[in-house]
Design an enzyme around this catalytic site. Sequence first.
Site, PDB file in Angstrom:
ATOM      1  N   ALA A  29      51.260  41.038  48.350  1.00 41.46           N
ATOM      2  CA  ALA A  29      51.523  39.594  48.209  1.00 41.46           C
ATOM      3  C   ALA A  29      50.636  38.789  49.143  1.00 41.46           C
ATOM      4  O   ALA A  29      50.917  38.661  50.338  1.00 41.46           O
ATOM      5  CB  ALA A  29      52.996  39.312  48.483  1.00 41.46           C
TER       6      ALA A  29
ATOM      7  N   THR B  77      48.545  35.814  47.475  1.00 43.12           N
ATOM      8  CA  THR B  77      48.365  34.480  46.877  1.00 43.12           C
ATOM      9  C   THR B  77      49.573  33.561  47.121  1.00 43.12           C
ATOM     10  O   THR B  77      50.721  33.993  47.043  1.00 43.12           O
ATOM     11  CB  THR B  77      48.132  34.631  45.361  1.00 43.12           C
ATOM     12  OG1 THR B  77      47.084  35.576  45.159  1.00 43.12           O
ATOM     13  CG2 THR B  77      47.754  33.313  44.708  1.00 43.12           C
TER      14      THR B  77
ATOM     15  N   GLN C 138      37.066  39.628  15.792  1.00 42.87           N
ATOM     16  CA  GLN C 138      36.159  39.184  14.728  1.00 42.87           C
ATOM     17  C   GLN C 138      36.023  40.259  13.639  1.00 42.87           C
ATOM     18  O   GLN C 138      36.030  39.954  12.445  1.00 42.87           O
ATOM     19  CB  GLN C 138      34.783  38.853  15.345  1.00 42.87           C
ATOM     20  CG  GLN C 138      33.907  37.995  14.467  1.00 42.87           C
ATOM     21  CD  GLN C 138      34.494  36.604  14.238  1.00 42.87           C
ATOM     22  OE1 GLN C 138      35.374  36.163  14.984  1.00 42.87           O
ATOM     23  NE2 GLN C 138      34.047  35.943  13.192  1.00 42.87           N
TER      24      GLN C 138
ATOM     25  N   GLY D 291      38.751  40.265  11.295  1.00 42.11           N
ATOM     26  CA  GLY D 291      38.891  39.063  10.465  1.00 42.11           C
ATOM     27  C   GLY D 291      40.242  38.400  10.699  1.00 42.11           C
ATOM     28  O   GLY D 291      40.749  38.375  11.823  1.00 42.11           O
TER      29      GLY D 291
ATOM     30  N   ARG E  50      38.243  49.219   6.135  1.00 44.99           N
ATOM     31  CA  ARG E  50      38.298  47.935   5.439  1.00 44.99           C
ATOM     32  C   ARG E  50      37.071  47.765   4.527  1.00 44.99           C
ATOM     33  O   ARG E  50      35.936  47.866   4.999  1.00 44.99           O
ATOM     34  CB  ARG E  50      38.322  46.806   6.479  1.00 44.99           C
ATOM     35  CG  ARG E  50      38.211  45.410   5.905  1.00 44.99           C
ATOM     36  CD  ARG E  50      39.475  44.989   5.239  1.00 44.99           C
ATOM     37  NE  ARG E  50      39.439  43.597   4.826  1.00 44.99           N
ATOM     38  CZ  ARG E  50      40.347  43.064   4.018  1.00 44.99           C
ATOM     39  NH1 ARG E  50      41.361  43.810   3.558  1.00 44.99           N
ATOM     40  NH2 ARG E  50      40.266  41.801   3.681  1.00 44.99           N
TER      41      ARG E  50
ATOM     42  N   GLU F 189      42.644  39.790  41.293  1.00 47.05           N
ATOM     43  CA  GLU F 189      41.859  40.420  42.380  1.00 47.05           C
ATOM     44  C   GLU F 189      40.601  39.612  42.690  1.00 47.05           C
ATOM     45  O   GLU F 189      39.548  40.183  42.998  1.00 47.05           O
ATOM     46  CB  GLU F 189      41.453  41.854  42.012  1.00 47.05           C
ATOM     47  CG  GLU F 189      42.510  42.614  41.283  1.00 47.05           C
ATOM     48  CD  GLU F 189      43.215  43.643  42.136  1.00 47.05           C
ATOM     49  OE1 GLU F 189      42.706  43.979  43.208  1.00 47.05           O
ATOM     50  OE2 GLU F 189      44.286  44.092  41.724  1.00 47.05           O
TER      51      GLU F 189
ATOM     52  N   THR G 299      52.494  40.692  41.427  1.00 50.58           N
ATOM     53  CA  THR G 299      52.710  41.714  40.390  1.00 50.58           C
ATOM     54  C   THR G 299      53.689  42.765  40.911  1.00 50.58           C
ATOM     55  O   THR G 299      53.681  43.115  42.091  1.00 50.58           O
ATOM     56  CB  THR G 299      51.355  42.352  39.988  1.00 50.58           C
ATOM     57  OG1 THR G 299      50.511  41.303  39.514  1.00 50.58           O
ATOM     58  CG2 THR G 299      51.524  43.401  38.905  1.00 50.58           C
TER      59      THR G 299
ATOM     60  N   THR H  43      38.804  35.794  41.153  1.00 49.35           N
ATOM     61  CA  THR H  43      38.263  35.371  39.849  1.00 49.35           C
ATOM     62  C   THR H  43      36.799  35.804  39.717  1.00 49.35           C
ATOM     63  O   THR H  43      36.157  36.186  40.707  1.00 49.35           O
ATOM     64  CB  THR H  43      38.308  33.826  39.729  1.00 49.35           C
ATOM     65  OG1 THR H  43      37.471  33.290  40.764  1.00 49.35           O
ATOM     66  CG2 THR H  43      39.725  33.282  39.861  1.00 49.35           C
TER      67      THR H  43
HETATM   68  C1  LIG Z   1      48.625  38.331  35.987  1.00 46.98           C
HETATM   69  C2  LIG Z   1      48.326  38.006  37.414  1.00 46.98           C
HETATM   70  C3  LIG Z   1      48.644  38.921  38.399  1.00 46.98           C
HETATM   71  C4  LIG Z   1      48.400  38.625  39.751  1.00 46.98           C
HETATM   72  N1  LIG Z   1      48.825  39.516  40.723  1.00 46.98           N
HETATM   73  C5  LIG Z   1      48.702  39.177  42.030  1.00 46.98           C
HETATM   74  C6  LIG Z   1      49.254  40.022  43.058  1.00 46.98           C
HETATM   75  O1  LIG Z   1      49.829  41.081  42.783  1.00 46.98           O
HETATM   76  N2  LIG Z   1      49.137  39.623  44.352  1.00 46.98           N
HETATM   77  C7  LIG Z   1      48.509  38.461  44.711  1.00 46.98           C
HETATM   78  O2  LIG Z   1      48.440  38.172  45.901  1.00 46.98           O
HETATM   79  N3  LIG Z   1      47.983  37.638  43.761  1.00 46.98           N
HETATM   80  C8  LIG Z   1      48.070  37.962  42.432  1.00 46.98           C
HETATM   81  N4  LIG Z   1      47.558  37.133  41.461  1.00 46.98           N
HETATM   82  C9  LIG Z   1      46.895  35.891  41.857  1.00 46.98           C
HETATM   83  C10 LIG Z   1      45.386  35.901  41.625  1.00 46.98           C
HETATM   84  O3  LIG Z   1      44.765  36.753  42.543  1.00 46.98           O
HETATM   85  C11 LIG Z   1      44.924  34.437  41.732  1.00 46.98           C
HETATM   86  O4  LIG Z   1      45.439  33.744  40.604  1.00 46.98           O
HETATM   87  C12 LIG Z   1      43.422  34.302  41.799  1.00 46.98           C
HETATM   88  O5  LIG Z   1      42.921  34.844  43.005  1.00 46.98           O
HETATM   89  C13 LIG Z   1      42.968  32.843  41.669  1.00 46.98           C
HETATM   90  O6  LIG Z   1      43.679  32.002  42.496  1.00 46.98           O
HETATM   91  P1  LIG Z   1      44.322  30.657  41.893  1.00 46.98           P
HETATM   92  O7  LIG Z   1      45.104  31.041  40.709  1.00 46.98           O
HETATM   93  O8  LIG Z   1      45.015  29.937  42.983  1.00 46.98           O
HETATM   94  O9  LIG Z   1      43.074  29.810  41.396  1.00 46.98           O
HETATM   95  P2  LIG Z   1      42.175  28.806  42.273  1.00 46.98           P
HETATM   96  O10 LIG Z   1      41.755  29.469  43.531  1.00 46.98           O
HETATM   97  O11 LIG Z   1      42.852  27.500  42.360  1.00 46.98           O
HETATM   98  O12 LIG Z   1      40.893  28.669  41.344  1.00 46.98           O
HETATM   99  C14 LIG Z   1      40.850  27.798  40.209  1.00 46.98           C
HETATM  100  C15 LIG Z   1      39.429  27.862  39.638  1.00 46.98           C
HETATM  101  O13 LIG Z   1      38.482  27.416  40.618  1.00 46.98           O
HETATM  102  C16 LIG Z   1      37.508  28.411  40.824  1.00 46.98           C
HETATM  103  N5  LIG Z   1      37.049  28.386  42.228  1.00 46.98           N
HETATM  104  C17 LIG Z   1      37.812  28.417  43.354  1.00 46.98           C
HETATM  105  N6  LIG Z   1      37.025  28.414  44.442  1.00 46.98           N
HETATM  106  C18 LIG Z   1      35.742  28.405  43.992  1.00 46.98           C
HETATM  107  C19 LIG Z   1      34.468  28.407  44.634  1.00 46.98           C
HETATM  108  N7  LIG Z   1      34.345  28.439  45.963  1.00 46.98           N
HETATM  109  N8  LIG Z   1      33.364  28.383  43.849  1.00 46.98           N
HETATM  110  C20 LIG Z   1      33.465  28.374  42.496  1.00 46.98           C
HETATM  111  N9  LIG Z   1      34.629  28.358  41.837  1.00 46.98           N
HETATM  112  C21 LIG Z   1      35.758  28.397  42.580  1.00 46.98           C
HETATM  113  C22 LIG Z   1      38.189  29.723  40.465  1.00 46.98           C
HETATM  114  O14 LIG Z   1      37.253  30.740  40.177  1.00 46.98           O
HETATM  115  C23 LIG Z   1      39.008  29.289  39.270  1.00 46.98           C
HETATM  116  O15 LIG Z   1      38.196  29.283  38.127  1.00 46.98           O
HETATM  117  C24 LIG Z   1      47.776  37.402  40.099  1.00 46.98           C
HETATM  118  C25 LIG Z   1      47.431  36.488  39.100  1.00 46.98           C
HETATM  119  C26 LIG Z   1      47.714  36.761  37.775  1.00 46.98           C
HETATM  120  C27 LIG Z   1      47.371  35.763  36.741  1.00 46.98           C
END
Ligand SMILES: Cc1cc2nc3c(=O)[nH]c(=O)nc-3n(C[C@H](O)[C@H](O)[C@H](O)COP(=O)(O)OP(=O)(O)OC[C@H]3O[C@@H](n4cnc5c(N)ncnc54)[C@H](O)[C@@H]3O)c2cc1C
Length: 377
Positions: free
Chosen positions: A118, A120, A331, A334, A262, A358, A152, A360
């Site tokens: 944990a 985020t 795709q 279809g 198909r 992990e 998660t 983005t």
């Molecule tokens: C299904 C799922 C499972 C997850 N499991 C876990 C977990 O087990 N433990 C945990 O701790 N977290 C978990 N997460 C969280 C995940 O790691 C975060 O959602 C992710 O790191 C992005 O953070 P955010 O959602 O706050 O997006 P934000 O950080 O707000 O980003 C929003 C957008 O801005 C972009 N952005 C941000 N900073 C920059 C930059 N400097 N330059 C360019 N673009 C940027 C990002 O790439 C994204 O497109 C999970 C998320 C999901 C959806």
Amino acid sequence: MNIEEEILAATEDFAKKHIAPFEKEIEREGKLVEEKFRELGKHGFIAIPFPEKYGGLGESFEFYAKVAEKIAFESGTLAAVLGAHSLSVFSILLGGTEQQKEKYLPKMIRGELMGSFALTEQNAGSNPADIETRAVKDGDFYVLDGTKVFTTNAGLSDIYVVMAKTDPARGARGISAFIVEKTDEGFSVGRQEDKMAFPGLPNASLFLNNVRIPKERLLGRENSGFIIAMKTLDLGRITASAGATGLARRALYEAVKYAKRREQFGKPIASFEMIQSYIAEMGAKIEASKLLLLKAARLSNEKSRDLPKFAAIAKYFSAKAAADVARKAVQIFGGYGFIEDYPVARLYKGAKMYEIIEGTSEIQKLIIANSIIKEIE
Ligand SMILES: Cc1cc2nc3c(=O)[nH]c(=O)nc-3n(C[C@H](O)[C@H](O)[C@H](O)COP(=O)(O)OP(=O)(O)OC[C@H]3O[C@@H](n4cnc5c(N)ncnc54)[C@H](O)[C@@H]3O)c2cc1C
């Protein structure tokens, strides 16, 4: 057969007998997730890369990546559950004291205890240095307060590796990692998130309200949490890459089976060059993903300084490849590709997860670019 070949064959056999027949329950209805996780542990699949001293098999990370990829081919949900659990195991292995390792790892490796990682929070996703959860020392205890999001395995886990600020003025250098147990007073799990894919993958917020834990549950040293988290994520990106690659391979498999069956214009659609072009691109991307995945896994065995860069490359490339391969699979199907009764719509939505978790894809690109810029004078 050597041990690796034997275990890979056993993984395929296990996946065919114990996962594939329950696809509807696991992937669509979100049932049996805990039961199947325990089975993976009991059969030794979680144990592969961990030291024998703690009940692991002491095998390579490449081998683990291959097994995770095979599990992901059958079930993206179980691969993600396993990936999240592995994050908690890696954190304890990388940062824990000997006592902590002996206490938690054997049971986690056998799948008797499930774990979550944990990091985020609502205001700290891509930039985890900004987390606001606090841990304040009080004699022989730490008191934790804050909220984690998107965790998660939340709700099913027994153990939560929680990052909290012990010295807020020091930013990332003031973060520590703690082991929170599900029965700790003041700890609770929010409602399960309604996600766009993997409905059976547990994911929820964690609430820490004055959670008082003994100081022995500080992972390693105070203020070393950020380093533990970053090293953990390097390994987590390899298992995420394995998940994406397994999903992509499944999408290709389904698409080719369908294209051979198909018929349009009196011929199987697989005989059309434009469909073959899709199949070729899909196959090439999957093979490239596999090579990058195995390279990153090998670097982790070697404890190479290049691991962060290549883990990011493997995760970035395979997530993008999975999204593209799954889109092409839809795709090829279809109109049927758009219908949930067929397998590829689910894979298409699931692939998106790998471009977010992990770190983005944008964050992976920052890691890759920073490494390359440093390398070239
Ligand atoms: C299904 C799922 C499972 C997850 N499991 C876990 C977990 O087990 N433990 C945990 O701790 N977290 C978990 N997460 C969280 C995940 O790691 C975060 O959602 C992710 O790191 C992005 O953070 P955010 O959602 O706050 O997006 P934000 O950080 O707000 O980003 C929003 C957008 O801005 C972009 N952005 C941000 N900073 C920059 C930059 N400097 N330059 C360019 N673009 C940027 C990002 O790439 C994204 O497109 C999970 C998320 C999901 C959806």
